[in-house]
Design a protein around this motif. Structure first.
Motif, PDB file in Angstrom:
ATOM      1  N   LEU A   1      59.059  31.502  49.219  1.00 23.63           N
ATOM      2  CA  LEU A   1      59.708  32.798  49.023  1.00 23.63           C
ATOM      3  C   LEU A   1      58.838  33.944  49.503  1.00 23.63           C
ATOM      4  O   LEU A   1      59.210  34.737  50.322  1.00 23.63           O
ATOM      5  CB  LEU A   1      60.027  33.011  47.538  1.00 23.63           C
ATOM      6  N   ARG A   2      57.660  34.048  48.926  1.00 26.60           N
ATOM      7  CA  ARG A   2      56.754  35.119  49.352  1.00 26.60           C
ATOM      8  C   ARG A   2      55.325  34.753  48.988  1.00 26.60           C
ATOM      9  O   ARG A   2      55.092  33.893  48.143  1.00 26.60           O
ATOM     10  CB  ARG A   2      57.151  36.442  48.720  1.00 26.60           C
ATOM     11  N   ARG A   3      54.416  35.422  49.629  1.00 25.66           N
ATOM     12  CA  ARG A   3      52.996  35.223  49.333  1.00 25.66           C
ATOM     13  C   ARG A   3      52.635  35.916  48.036  1.00 25.66           C
ATOM     14  O   ARG A   3      53.240  36.920  47.663  1.00 25.66           O
ATOM     15  CB  ARG A   3      52.142  35.821  50.439  1.00 25.66           C
ATOM     16  N   ASP A   4      51.631  35.411  47.391  1.00 25.26           N
ATOM     17  CA  ASP A   4      51.185  36.022  46.157  1.00 25.26           C
ATOM     18  C   ASP A   4      49.662  36.103  46.196  1.00 25.26           C
ATOM     19  O   ASP A   4      49.029  35.463  47.023  1.00 25.26           O
ATOM     20  CB  ASP A   4      51.656  35.159  44.980  1.00 25.26           C
ATOM     21  N   HIS A   5      49.093  36.879  45.298  1.00 24.00           N
ATOM     22  CA  HIS A   5      47.639  36.974  45.282  1.00 24.00           C
ATOM     23  C   HIS A   5      47.032  35.805  44.537  1.00 24.00           C
ATOM     24  O   HIS A   5      47.602  35.315  43.579  1.00 24.00           O
ATOM     25  CB  HIS A   5      47.200  38.250  44.575  1.00 24.00           C
ATOM     26  N   GLY A   6      45.846  35.428  44.943  1.00 22.68           N
ATOM     27  CA  GLY A   6      45.082  34.486  44.143  1.00 22.68           C
ATOM     28  C   GLY A   6      44.598  35.223  42.911  1.00 22.68           C
ATOM     29  O   GLY A   6      44.297  36.408  42.958  1.00 22.68           O
ATOM     30  N   LEU A   7      44.560  34.525  41.788  1.00 21.39           N
ATOM     31  CA  LEU A   7      44.161  35.174  40.552  1.00 21.39           C
ATOM     32  C   LEU A   7      42.989  34.491  39.882  1.00 21.39           C
ATOM     33  O   LEU A   7      42.027  35.115  39.485  1.00 21.39           O
ATOM     34  CB  LEU A   7      45.339  35.184  39.564  1.00 21.39           C
ATOM     35  N   SER A   8      43.090  33.159  39.777  1.00 17.13           N
ATOM     36  CA  SER A   8      42.041  32.499  39.011  1.00 17.13           C
ATOM     37  C   SER A   8      41.172  31.657  39.932  1.00 17.13           C
ATOM     38  O   SER A   8      41.637  31.117  40.935  1.00 17.13           O
ATOM     39  CB  SER A   8      42.655  31.631  37.921  1.00 17.13           C
TER      40      SER A   8
ATOM     41  N   ALA B   1      37.174  36.914  40.595  1.00 16.41           N
ATOM     42  CA  ALA B   1      36.647  35.848  39.744  1.00 16.41           C
ATOM     43  C   ALA B   1      36.002  36.446  38.495  1.00 16.41           C
ATOM     44  O   ALA B   1      36.100  35.896  37.404  1.00 16.41           O
ATOM     45  CB  ALA B   1      35.646  34.996  40.520  1.00 16.41           C
ATOM     46  N   ALA B   2      35.364  37.607  38.673  1.00 14.66           N
ATOM     47  CA  ALA B   2      34.662  38.229  37.538  1.00 14.66           C
ATOM     48  C   ALA B   2      35.632  38.501  36.385  1.00 14.66           C
ATOM     49  O   ALA B   2      35.283  38.304  35.219  1.00 14.66           O
ATOM     50  CB  ALA B   2      33.983  39.518  37.991  1.00 14.66           C
ATOM     51  N   GLU B   3      36.842  38.909  36.742  1.00 15.90           N
ATOM     52  CA  GLU B   3      37.811  39.176  35.671  1.00 15.90           C
ATOM     53  C   GLU B   3      38.042  37.929  34.834  1.00 15.90           C
ATOM     54  O   GLU B   3      38.094  37.975  33.611  1.00 15.90           O
ATOM     55  CB  GLU B   3      39.147  39.640  36.271  1.00 15.90           C
TER      56      GLU B   3
ATOM     57  N   LEU C   1      35.563  30.628  44.684  1.00 17.80           N
ATOM     58  CA  LEU C   1      36.732  30.505  45.548  1.00 17.80           C
ATOM     59  C   LEU C   1      37.950  30.561  44.639  1.00 17.80           C
ATOM     60  O   LEU C   1      37.976  29.924  43.590  1.00 17.80           O
ATOM     61  CB  LEU C   1      36.667  29.151  46.263  1.00 17.80           C
ATOM     62  N   LEU C   2      38.965  31.314  45.057  1.00 20.88           N
ATOM     63  CA  LEU C   2      40.166  31.378  44.232  1.00 20.88           C
ATOM     64  C   LEU C   2      41.117  30.254  44.606  1.00 20.88           C
ATOM     65  O   LEU C   2      41.108  29.760  45.725  1.00 20.88           O
ATOM     66  CB  LEU C   2      40.877  32.710  44.436  1.00 20.88           C
ATOM     67  N   LYS C   3      41.969  29.905  43.653  1.00 13.36           N
ATOM     68  CA  LYS C   3      43.039  28.953  43.974  1.00 13.36           C
ATOM     69  C   LYS C   3      43.942  29.609  45.010  1.00 13.36           C
ATOM     70  O   LYS C   3      44.412  30.730  44.804  1.00 13.36           O
ATOM     71  CB  LYS C   3      43.837  28.620  42.724  1.00 13.36           C
TER      72      LYS C   3
END
Ligand SMILES: Nc1ncnc2c1ncn2[C@@H]1O[C@H](COP(=O)(O)OP(=O)(O)OP(=O)(O)O)[C@@H](O)[C@H]1O
Ligand SMILES: [Mg+2]
Lengths: 459, 599
Positions: free
Chosen positions: B206-213, B445-447, B228-230
């Motif tokens: 559907l659409r791209r999303d941001h890596g978060l964790s 990642a810090a978050e 490295l984010l997922k």
């Protein structure tokens, strides 16, 4: 075999011969070439189209004239006959006898190009081979089915080391030794002679098969030689259940022959003029070692690679290192200091060591001892460099200890006699003797249990 | 497909490249070559002739033999049964190939990737109604593929239409239709438990999303220093023997991904065997199940035909996208992308294309970029968010990072784990060089770290990197003028850096305890060594000698803590920290008394 001879050669250059009007020749076909003196040469089809075949002639095209060259296509790839009788014999690069004895008669014929071992058919090599050489057994252990090259350079004793490995290699607590396939490409007569005498002296000749291409033999034959030799090794290992040790020397000569042919063919060169496929080509050879499920035998490979101008980043050692499961690197500096074997442990590595050593294989402390020796030696080399700059007297007492350790390590642990066959336990005990030059607190790579058991401080 | 109507003949054979006469064949179409039935692919057209690359050795093949067009580009089968398997570079199941052709891989073997005999328990989605319109990629039902992975059966992403039939819950084989779809053009399409997809076409979402964790790998230098984010893209470059494969295998073992796809691209057979033999025994630290239950292997070892090597990473990434579309976090490891690039080079060389750098064709950079672009975190059509994290090993000739593959890759990726020969030679493993490596994901990642582990994370990370930088500076001075030139405080900085290196950065993949470090343990170890450094620095400022501190037997304990205490023993690490605090307090007290006395 087709009886038809073609007299339609249209060009000859270096090792390459073009034959016209030879319809539908199979790719990879073997070829017999008869020259104006009725002498026979061998070749292989390396490009084929509906009316033209390009042939690589093992003996080269020197002295051919196009008018009087007859070419016969054999309708088959390069194959060799195999039987237990090959042991004790000497052949050339394409498997023809070189010892004035009759050819091998057998109904076992194998294509020397083999085909890739299915990874799903392999088993992971795990059985420790004791070579009796501390720098290998203790720190870069060899296991059955591994490919572990010796990176050397001109004038260094790689031949003596290879011969010592062949002589001494065995499984712990077992006398059963290896069958040996010795493959020499472009080596000097003296070197070939050295190995022959070595094998004779240690009484193993009857268990050795040699494939020899000397420095003045046709270079193109070197391209077939390791494939022929490994086909024999696979036969000994997987048909006859033997453990086979293959020595390939010198892979640098092999790669140079490959470059020569590639250049003549007009292949796009990559680094230093070697063709881009040098990696895959070497891999086809090296990956033929290993262990296979439900087969008793194994193929262990020890190639010798001399590094042009002692340069480990040269494409031949570099690509070899990317394929093999580690490397034993010889150092000119140690050699000049009189250390034999001059194994420089820092760039040396055995990737398969991890599963072949430890509690059930050698001794429980072995992995940690190796780790600790490496750590101490790395620090000692740093200290040595420092001492060279500021002078040893400027060093702290702690640092001087490292210097003393390095000296003892080079001379006693790395250095050993050419006939000295140390058991792995002797090697490990020697390691502890050296490590005990340091107080326990400085040895953080070994466990506290190891320290209690083996450190010499309270003994 | 049975469209074998397109037939032609071989004109020329030059290694893996053939010229064939076959009017009407499409570029990219798969072909069967000669009497042996070798598999190949059309790579260029020229009038009525086509150039074909063969995935198998062409030895013994003759001009004049037949070639058949198969009517579709190189595609993979996607469905239950992928996990736990090992495929070759064009998705032939190697265990079945073994049964068919023995120890060595035969030629012209035609086996489907997925097992047709096996029964799968299919449960249709309860809310789907017959007669409703199904959209492309919609969730149809589920199959329990392995103990941990529920395989989501999707409408193929290029089809939609009215659902005419849907099978009830029950046991089905892959060739049993589980439904029927009426396509907009009126044709009926049978839905199966599996589908095909062409490997060189990215699967839609559907659409791209941001890596978060962050992807937690259990490796301290990765998670703590270069996260490295997922859904991220990462490269591991390094000379031979520096540890690229170990890094990748550690990630395959210990990362918190749902699915791991490990592509051995032009590397050693034994490395795949290692995975095949150990993963069925090893436990996933998150699910408690066997690692093989979430793992899938693609193997084109270095001795297998080069052309199939080029295909292998596309085969891998397409399977990764397929599981992503089911809402999973997938990690794909490609070892090594350099071998893939070399395969490109090999083919382009044989085609006589103009080489630009080191023999590589001009399109190297764009192919690399397009490949890495298939990584990412996305909103899927019907299964929520899913991601493909792509980690490629790079094998630069001579370890020279300025060569084309490393240089181009570096511009594409977000996380760069640079392996150094010097560190590897000194047996500092993982030999990831903290100066040459980088991560663009630290802030995100810090978050996560601040929320899950400790608000001090970013501060401690920075402090550690600062000390390591000081270490490099001071070591240069020592090498010029000797250690005597350093002040006590500076010597303590060296000791602090050494504690970070030995107590935190170095992590043995072979040590049963140290091989995996939970995020909490990672932070505690870092916190401990920096606490030791901070408190020690205070004492040294008071005038206590560096040697008095380095001679503390406790220091060896700090260096050993990583292999002494497992991830479950955080309390023991905290206790060790207490011990240190007390020891330092004692020294401070004694020193104060001694000073008082002296006055
Ligand atoms: N984290 C680690 N812990 C312990 N040993 C390690 C670690 N990393 C690397 N090694 C050692 O280094 C060796 C080489 O590592 P690896 O096979 O990963 O190198 P590589 O970079 O993949 O080399 P190549 O390019 O030749 O494939 C391993 O066999 C192992 O002995
Ligand atoms: Mg590797």
């Amino acid at each position: 075999m087709s009886a038809r001879e073609y007299r339609t050669a249209s060009s000859a250059q270096g090792s390459l011969l073009v034959v016209q009007q030879a319809p539908n020749v199979a790719f990879g076909d073997q070829v017999l070439i008869r020259d104006h003196l009725n002498n026979l040469r061998n070749g292989q089809v390396i490009r084929t189209s509906e009316d033209e075949a390009l042939i690589q002639v093992y003996e080269g095209t020197g002295d051919l004239d196009l008018e009087n060259t007859w070419v016969r296509f054999l309708d088959q790839p390069l194959e060799i006959n195999l039987s237990p009788e090959i042991l004790g014999r000497i052949f050339n690069g394409i498997g023809k006898p070189k010892d004035n004895r009759p050819p091998i008669l057998s109904n076992v014929r194998r294509n020397v190009n083999g085909s890739a071992i299915n990874p799903a058919a392999r088993t992971y090599p795990r059985e420790f081979i004791q070579t009796g050489i501390s720098s290998i057994d203790g720190l870069n252990s060899l296991v059955r089915g591994q490919k572990l090259p010796i990176f050397s350079a001109s004038g260094l004793p790689h031949n003596r080391l290879a011969a010592q490995i062949v002589r001494q290699a065995k499984l712990v607590d077992q006398e059963s030794s290896f069958s040996v396939v010795f493959a020499a490409m472009g080596v000097s007569y003296a070197d070939a002679r050295f190995f022959q005498e070595e094998f004779a002296d240690s009484g193993v000749l009857g268990n050795v098969v040699m494939y020899i291409n000397l420095a003045d033999d046709p270079p193109v034959e070197r391209l077939a030689l390791p494939r022929v030799a490994l086909t024999a090794a696979e036969y000994l290992a997987f048909d006859l259940d033997r453990h086979v040790l293959v020595v390939l020397t010198d892979m640098t000569n092999y790669a140079e022959a490959l470059r020569e042919v590639a250049t003549a063919k007009g292949d796009v060169p990559s680094r230093k003029g070697y063709p881009g496929y040098l990696y895959s080509d070497l891999a086809e050879i090296y990956e033929r070692s290993g262990r296979i499920k439900d087969r008793h035998g194994s193929v262990t490979l020890v190639p010798v690679v001399t590094m042009p101008s002692d340069d480990i980043t040269h494409p031949i050692p570099d690509l070899t290192g990317y394929i093999t499961e580690g490397q034993i690197v010889l150092s000119r500096e140690l050699h000049n200091q009189g250390v034999y074997p001059p194994v420089f442990i820092s760039p040396s590595l055995s990737r398969l060591m991890k599963d072949g050593i430890g509690k059930d294989d050698t001794r429980e402390d072995h992995p940690r001892v190796a780790n600790q020796l490496y750590a101490m030696y790395a620090k000692a080399l740093e200290t040595r460099n420092l001492a060279a700059i500021i002078g040893a007297e400027e060093l702290s007492e702690r640092d001087r200890r490292y210097l003393k350790f390095a000296e003892a390590f080079d001379s006693q642990f790395i250095g050993q006699g050419e006939d000295e066959d140390r058991s792995i336990i002797e090697t490990l005990n020697l390691a502890w003797e050296l490590l005990s030059m340091f107080p326990k607190d400085m040895l953080t790579r070994v466990s506290e249990t190891d320290l209690a058991k083996y450190h010499r401080s309270d003994k | 497909m049975n469209r074998t109507d397109k037939q032609g003949t071989i004109r020329e054979i030059n290694g893996p490249i053939l010229t064939i006469h076959l009017p009407g064949i499409r570029n990219g179409e798969q072909v069967k070559i000669g009497e042996l039935g070798l598999f190949g692919e059309v790579i260029a057209l020229k009038g009525e002739t086509a150039l074909v690359q063969s995935y198998e050795s062409t030895e013994g093949v003759r001009p004049g033999e037949r070639v058949n067009g198969l009517g579709r580009p190189l595609s993979v089968e996607l469905g239950p049964g992928l996990l736990g398997s090992i495929f070759d570079g064009v998705q032939r199941p190697l265990d079945k190939v073994f049964l068919e052709s023995g120890d060595h891989i035969g030629r012209g073997i035609n086996l489907p990737a997925l097992d047709r005999e096996r029964n799968w328990h299919f449960t249709p989605e309860p809310d789907i109604e017959i007669g409703s319109t199904l959209s492309a990629g919609q969730l149809l039902g589920r199959v329990q593929e392995s103990a941990i992975i529920q395989h989501r059966i999707l409408v193929p992403p290029n089809l939609s239409g009215e659902l005419l039939e849907l099978a009830p819950e029950g046991e089905y084989r892959l060739d049993d239709p589980i439904g029927r779809l009426k396509l907009p053009d009126g044709k009926n399409h049978k839905l199966m438990l599996y589908q095909h997809w062409p490997v060189r076409t990215p699967r839609p979402y559907l659409r791209r999303d941001h890596g978060l964790s962050p992807l937690i790998t259990g490796q301290r230098i990765l998670d703590t220093f270069f996260p490295l984010l997922k859904g991220g893209k990462s490269a591991v470059p390094g000379p031979f023997g520096a540890g690229k494969t170990v890094v990748q295998q550690q990630i395959a073992r210990w990362s918190n991904a749902d699915i791991v796809i490990y592509v051995g691209c032009g590397e050693r057979g034994n490395e795949l065997v290692d995975v095949l033999e150990t993963f069925p025994q090893l436990q996933d630290p998150y699910s408690g199940h066997k690692l093989m239950e979430r793992t899938l292997l693609v193997a084109n070892t270095s001795n297998m035909p080069v052309v199939a090597r080029e295909a292998s990473i596309y085969v891998g990434i397409t399977m990764a996208e397929y599981y992503r579309d089911q809402g999973y976090d997938v990690v794909m490891l490609a070892d090594s992308t350099s071998r893939w690039a070399e395969a490109l080079r090999e083919v382009s060389g044989r085609l006589g294309q103009m080489p630009v750098e080191d023999g590589y064709p001009a399109y190297l950079a764009s192919r690399l970029a397009a490949f890495y672009e298939r990584a990412g975190r996305v909103e899927t059509r019907s299964c929520g968010k899913g991601s493909v994290t792509l980690i490629g090993a790079v094998s630069p000739p001579g370890g020279d990072f300025s060569e084309p593959v490393t240089a181009h890759t570096k511009e594409i990726i977000q996380t760069f784990w640079a392996l150094s020969k010097e560190l590897a030679d000194a047996r500092h493993y993982p030999a990831i060089d903290w100066v040459g490596s980088f991560s663009e994901h630290v802030a995100t990642a810090a978050e996560w770290w601040h929320k899950e582990i400790s608000p001090d994370w970013q501060h401690r990370r920075k402090q550690a990197l600062g000390l390591l930088a000081r270490d490099a500076e001071l070591s240069r001075i020592v090498n010029l003028v000797g250690p005597e030139a350093l002040s006590s405080a500076q010597r303590w900085e060296l000791e602090g850096a050494s504690l970070i290196k030995e107590g935190v950065l170095q992590q043995s993949a072979l040590d049963p305890v140290d091989t995996f470090s939970s995020p909490e343990k990672q932070f505690l170890l870092l916190d401990m060594v920096l606490m030791i450094y901070d408190r020690g620095a205070e004492l040294i400022e008071l005038g206590i000698s560096v040697q008095e501190l380095t001679d503390l037997p406790l220091m060896a304990k700090a260096r050993r803590a990583k292999q002494t205490f497992s991830s479950e023993q955080s309390d023991k690490i905290r206790a060790l920290m207490e011990e240190f605090k007390q020891a330092f307090a004692k020294i401070r007290l004694e020193y104060a008394k001694f000073k008082e006395h002296a006055q």
